[in-house]
Each structure stands twice: as structure tokens, then as C-alpha cells.
Design a protein around this motif. Structure first.
Motif, PDB file in Angstrom:
ATOM      1  N   TRP A 287     -17.030  29.108  85.429  1.00 13.64           N
ATOM      2  CA  TRP A 287     -18.613  29.487  85.650  1.00 13.64           C
ATOM      3  C   TRP A 287     -19.312  28.396  86.700  1.00 13.64           C
ATOM      4  N   ARG A 288     -19.067  27.194  86.193  1.00 14.24           N
ATOM      5  CA  ARG A 288     -19.423  26.261  86.981  1.00 14.24           C
ATOM      6  C   ARG A 288     -18.588  26.095  88.330  1.00 14.24           C
ATOM      7  N   HIS A 289     -17.346  26.216  88.255  1.00  7.47           N
ATOM      8  CA  HIS A 289     -16.504  26.248  89.668  1.00  7.47           C
ATOM      9  C   HIS A 289     -17.238  27.343  90.682  1.00  7.47           C
ATOM     10  N   GLU A 290     -17.554  28.595  90.178  1.00  7.12           N
ATOM     11  CA  GLU A 290     -18.011  29.604  90.944  1.00  7.12           C
ATOM     12  C   GLU A 290     -19.299  29.181  91.270  1.00  7.12           C
ATOM     13  N   PHE A 291     -20.276  28.541  90.713  1.00  5.04           N
ATOM     14  CA  PHE A 291     -21.536  28.171  90.945  1.00  5.04           C
ATOM     15  C   PHE A 291     -21.562  27.097  92.135  1.00  5.04           C
ATOM     16  N   ASP A 292     -20.382  26.280  91.907  1.00  3.14           N
ATOM     17  CA  ASP A 292     -20.100  25.106  92.828  1.00  3.14           C
ATOM     18  C   ASP A 292     -19.816  25.855  94.227  1.00  3.14           C
TER      19      ASP A 292
ATOM     20  N   LEU B   6     -22.610  27.380  95.996  1.00  2.00           N
ATOM     21  CA  LEU B   6     -23.863  26.337  96.355  1.00  2.00           C
ATOM     22  C   LEU B   6     -23.346  25.566  97.721  1.00  2.00           C
ATOM     23  N   ARG B   7     -22.092  25.467  98.124  1.00  2.00           N
ATOM     24  CA  ARG B   7     -21.446  24.781  99.141  1.00  2.00           C
ATOM     25  C   ARG B   7     -22.172  25.225 100.469  1.00  2.00           C
ATOM     26  N   PRO B   8     -22.450  26.298 100.847  1.00  2.54           N
ATOM     27  CA  PRO B   8     -22.965  26.775 101.933  1.00  2.54           C
ATOM     28  C   PRO B   8     -24.416  25.938 102.287  1.00  2.54           C
ATOM     29  N   LEU B   9     -25.089  25.536 101.001  1.00  2.29           N
ATOM     30  CA  LEU B   9     -26.163  25.001 101.113  1.00  2.29           C
ATOM     31  C   LEU B   9     -26.179  23.384 101.535  1.00  2.29           C
ATOM     32  N   GLY B  10     -24.797  22.878 101.308  1.00  6.75           N
ATOM     33  CA  GLY B  10     -24.477  21.611 101.303  1.00  6.75           C
ATOM     34  C   GLY B  10     -24.894  20.811  99.985  1.00  6.75           C
ATOM     35  N   LEU B  11     -24.494  21.714  98.893  1.00  6.29           N
ATOM     36  CA  LEU B  11     -24.900  21.272  97.786  1.00  6.29           C
ATOM     37  C   LEU B  11     -23.548  21.449  96.944  1.00  6.29           C
ATOM     38  N   SER B  12     -23.460  20.674  95.665  1.00  5.13           N
ATOM     39  CA  SER B  12     -22.572  20.691  94.683  1.00  5.13           C
ATOM     40  C   SER B  12     -23.367  21.006  93.416  1.00  5.13           C
TER      41      SER B  12
ATOM     42  N   VAL C  38     -35.046  24.408  98.655  1.00  5.63           N
ATOM     43  CA  VAL C  38     -33.692  24.336  98.077  1.00  5.63           C
ATOM     44  C   VAL C  38     -33.518  24.811  96.702  1.00  5.63           C
ATOM     45  N   LEU C  39     -34.635  24.540  95.441  1.00  9.58           N
ATOM     46  CA  LEU C  39     -34.723  24.709  94.386  1.00  9.58           C
ATOM     47  C   LEU C  39     -34.774  26.300  94.264  1.00  9.58           C
ATOM     48  N   LYS C  40     -35.628  26.866  95.134  1.00  9.03           N
ATOM     49  CA  LYS C  40     -35.596  28.303  95.207  1.00  9.03           C
ATOM     50  C   LYS C  40     -34.401  28.783  95.340  1.00  9.03           C
ATOM     51  N   GLU C  41     -33.559  28.383  96.283  1.00  8.84           N
ATOM     52  CA  GLU C  41     -32.220  28.841  96.677  1.00  8.84           C
ATOM     53  C   GLU C  41     -31.280  28.847  95.614  1.00  8.84           C
ATOM     54  N   ILE C  42     -31.291  27.740  94.918  1.00  9.03           N
ATOM     55  CA  ILE C  42     -30.430  27.396  93.750  1.00  9.03           C
ATOM     56  C   ILE C  42     -30.770  28.332  92.551  1.00  9.03           C
ATOM     57  N   ASN C  43     -31.953  28.442  92.433  1.00  5.20           N
ATOM     58  CA  ASN C  43     -32.353  29.425  91.426  1.00  5.20           C
ATOM     59  C   ASN C  43     -32.047  31.122  91.603  1.00  5.20           C
ATOM     60  N   ARG C  44     -32.181  31.332  92.964  1.00  7.17           N
ATOM     61  CA  ARG C  44     -31.516  32.633  93.404  1.00  7.17           C
ATOM     62  C   ARG C  44     -30.128  32.667  93.159  1.00  7.17           C
ATOM     63  N   ILE C  45     -29.365  31.912  93.502  1.00  7.74           N
ATOM     64  CA  ILE C  45     -27.980  31.790  93.564  1.00  7.74           C
ATOM     65  C   ILE C  45     -27.500  31.979  92.222  1.00  7.74           C
ATOM     66  N   ALA C  46     -28.041  31.075  91.168  1.00 12.54           N
ATOM     67  CA  ALA C  46     -27.842  31.178  89.565  1.00 12.54           C
ATOM     68  C   ALA C  46     -28.113  32.300  89.231  1.00 12.54           C
TER      69      ALA C  46
END
Length: 152
Positions: A19-24, A27-33, A101-109
Motif C-alpha cells: 500500500w505504501r509503495h503504491e501511494f509513493d 505521489l511521485r508525479p507531484l514531486g512527493l514521496s 498539495v495537501l488537497k492533491e495528497i488527500n485526493r490520491i489517498a
């Protein structure tokens, strides 16, 4: 043949890792881990945390957290301040700049949760949550005094 308890432990570990791997990955296209994403999520939920509390919630050591916070600060997403209760301690909070960016993280999650859990019955999820909560509480209760440098 492995026991059902061994299989549960293996599945719990491997599922969390996958799950963590897929979340990571998402998030990569956003420049996030996932480490950055989870730090921002924890800060959004708590408002303000000490660096020590954030490290505990993320399950990482202080030096690792400092590097992560340096990167989040350079991105303009967090601020660090001396804690009012202890000048040796620092608090961490989100900046207004972190909100998009938090809004995008929450959307992805949320999207990932939906994909992974979409056809699992609500009663089965509730049962699983109950079991995981019990295991988590028992594991937390096993915390060994003195391992964090405090014997109190």
C-alpha cells in the motif's frame, strides 16, 4: 505449513508495504514521496506537532525526520518554531502554501483506498478494523521503557 497467526502477520506486513509503495508511486508525479505526503497528512490532522511527536507518528528517527523537514521547509510547506513549553523542542506546522498539495495528497489517498477496498463489504472492513485496532493496542502496550533514552 504456516499457522494462521503467522500468515496474518505476513499479510499485514506485506499489505502495508504494498500500500505504501503504491501511494509513493502515485505521489511521485507531484514531486512527493510517501514520507513527505504522510508527514503533511499528520500535520494537517494535528495542526501543530513537536518534531519528536511527528517522528513517532511517522515511525522514523530524529535525524531522518530533520532531513525530511528540511525538504518540506524548502518546498515552503512547513514552518518550524521553538516550542513554547520547552525551548529545546521545536514545533512543526503547515503553511498556507501546503494547502493545494495537501488537497492533491488527500485526493490520491482517497482514490487509492477506493481502488483497494471497493468491493469489500462494510461489515468485513469493520471486523478487520476491530482486529487491527486490538493488535495495534497490544503492540503499543509492549513499548519497552528505556529504549527512547528515558527510563521514566
Amino acid at each position: 505449513m504456516i499457522s494462521i497467526a503467522e500468515e496474518f502477520a505476513r499479510l499485514l506486513h506485506e499489505t502495508a508495504r504494498s500500500w505504501r509503495h503504491e501511494f509513493d508511486h502515485r505521489l511521485r508525479p507531484l514531486g512527493l514521496s510517501q514520507a513527505k505526503g504522510l508527514a503533511l497528512i499528520h500535520l494537517a490532522r494535528a495542526g501543530v506537532l513537536t518534531q519528536k511527536d511527528l517522528a513517532t507518528r511517522l515511525g522514523i528517527e530524529g535525524p531522518t525526520l530533520v532531513g525530511l523537514l528540511d525538504r518540506l521547509s524548502a518546498d515552503g510547506w512547513i514552518e518550524r518554531h521553538e516550542a513554547a513549553h520547552d525551548r529545546r523542542s521545536k514545533t512543526v506546522s503547515l503553511t498556507e502554501g501546503a494547502q493545494p498539495v495537501l488537497k492533491e495528497i488527500n485526493r490520491i489517498a482517497a482514490e487509492l483506498r477506493t481502488e483497494l477496498l471497493h468491493d469489500i463489504r462494510a461489515d468485513a472492513l469493520r471486523s478487520c478494523n476491530d482486529i487491527l485496532r486490538q493488535v495495534q493496542q497490544r503492540a503499543t502496550a509492549l513499548t519497552h521503557p528505556g529504549e527512547d533514552g528515558n527510563d521514566t
